[in-house]
Write a protein that holds these residues in place. Sequence first.
Motif, PDB file in Angstrom:
ATOM      1  N   ILE A  57      63.842 107.353 -17.772  1.00 45.55           N
ATOM      2  CA  ILE A  57      63.826 106.086 -18.516  1.00 45.55           C
ATOM      3  C   ILE A  57      64.261 106.308 -19.954  1.00 45.55           C
ATOM      4  O   ILE A  57      65.081 105.547 -20.489  1.00 45.55           O
ATOM      5  CB  ILE A  57      62.430 105.438 -18.446  1.00 45.55           C
ATOM      6  N   SER A  58      63.752 107.361 -20.569  1.00 44.78           N
ATOM      7  CA  SER A  58      64.124 107.664 -21.954  1.00 44.78           C
ATOM      8  C   SER A  58      65.616 107.939 -22.072  1.00 44.78           C
ATOM      9  O   SER A  58      66.269 107.489 -23.022  1.00 44.78           O
ATOM     10  CB  SER A  58      63.329 108.860 -22.474  1.00 44.78           C
ATOM     11  N   ALA A  59      66.166 108.669 -21.098  1.00 43.05           N
ATOM     12  CA  ALA A  59      67.603 108.962 -21.119  1.00 43.05           C
ATOM     13  C   ALA A  59      68.417 107.687 -21.006  1.00 43.05           C
ATOM     14  O   ALA A  59      69.417 107.499 -21.720  1.00 43.05           O
ATOM     15  CB  ALA A  59      67.965 109.931 -19.995  1.00 43.05           C
ATOM     16  N   ARG A  60      67.994 106.785 -20.148  1.00 39.77           N
ATOM     17  CA  ARG A  60      68.723 105.517 -19.997  1.00 39.77           C
ATOM     18  C   ARG A  60      68.618 104.674 -21.269  1.00 39.77           C
ATOM     19  O   ARG A  60      69.569 104.000 -21.655  1.00 39.77           O
ATOM     20  CB  ARG A  60      68.199 104.758 -18.794  1.00 39.77           C
ATOM     21  N   LEU A  61      67.450 104.691 -21.900  1.00 36.52           N
ATOM     22  CA  LEU A  61      67.292 103.946 -23.150  1.00 36.52           C
ATOM     23  C   LEU A  61      68.171 104.538 -24.243  1.00 36.52           C
ATOM     24  O   LEU A  61      68.765 103.808 -25.028  1.00 36.52           O
ATOM     25  CB  LEU A  61      65.824 103.942 -23.594  1.00 36.52           C
ATOM     26  N   THR A  62      68.279 105.871 -24.274  1.00 38.30           N
ATOM     27  CA  THR A  62      69.117 106.531 -25.263  1.00 38.30           C
ATOM     28  C   THR A  62      70.591 106.191 -25.024  1.00 38.30           C
ATOM     29  O   THR A  62      71.322 105.932 -25.965  1.00 38.30           O
ATOM     30  CB  THR A  62      68.905 108.058 -25.203  1.00 38.30           C
ATOM     31  N   GLU A  63      71.017 106.164 -23.764  1.00 32.56           N
ATOM     32  CA  GLU A  63      72.388 105.784 -23.410  1.00 32.56           C
ATOM     33  C   GLU A  63      72.693 104.360 -23.856  1.00 32.56           C
ATOM     34  O   GLU A  63      73.795 104.045 -24.266  1.00 32.56           O
ATOM     35  CB  GLU A  63      72.612 105.900 -21.902  1.00 32.56           C
ATOM     36  N   GLY A  64      71.684 103.513 -23.790  1.00 30.56           N
ATOM     37  CA  GLY A  64      71.879 102.114 -24.134  1.00 30.56           C
ATOM     38  C   GLY A  64      71.765 101.835 -25.627  1.00 30.56           C
ATOM     39  O   GLY A  64      71.841 100.706 -26.064  1.00 30.56           O
TER      40      GLY A  64
END
Length: 113
Positions: free
Chosen positions: A102-109
Amino acid sequence: MDLDEFKQQAIRIHDLYDKLNRHERGRVWARTDFVLGFMGDVGELAKLIMAEEGTRQIPGGKAALEHELSDCLWSVLILAHLYNVDLESVFPRTMTELEEKISARLTEGGESA
């Protein structure tokens, strides 16, 4: 109570249900019966959540919701026991994996976790 104490109490209740089912029905529940029972509990939980949100009318209120959440937890603990899943080790690992994804996806976004 910690998770191990919950698990031990759940197993004691499971064993009592085995005795009761042998006495009343001549057989105990198979593992698939526990899955089906859990599905029924989840359905009841969904109805109680809907009642809490005002989209259904079901008697029992918060006490019924607490009871059903406890039934669902009992089912999860028993299924873990029946399938030899050590929740104390896999739950934290799974939550860490989810947190990282989830953190990785938030960082990507463009958001920071």
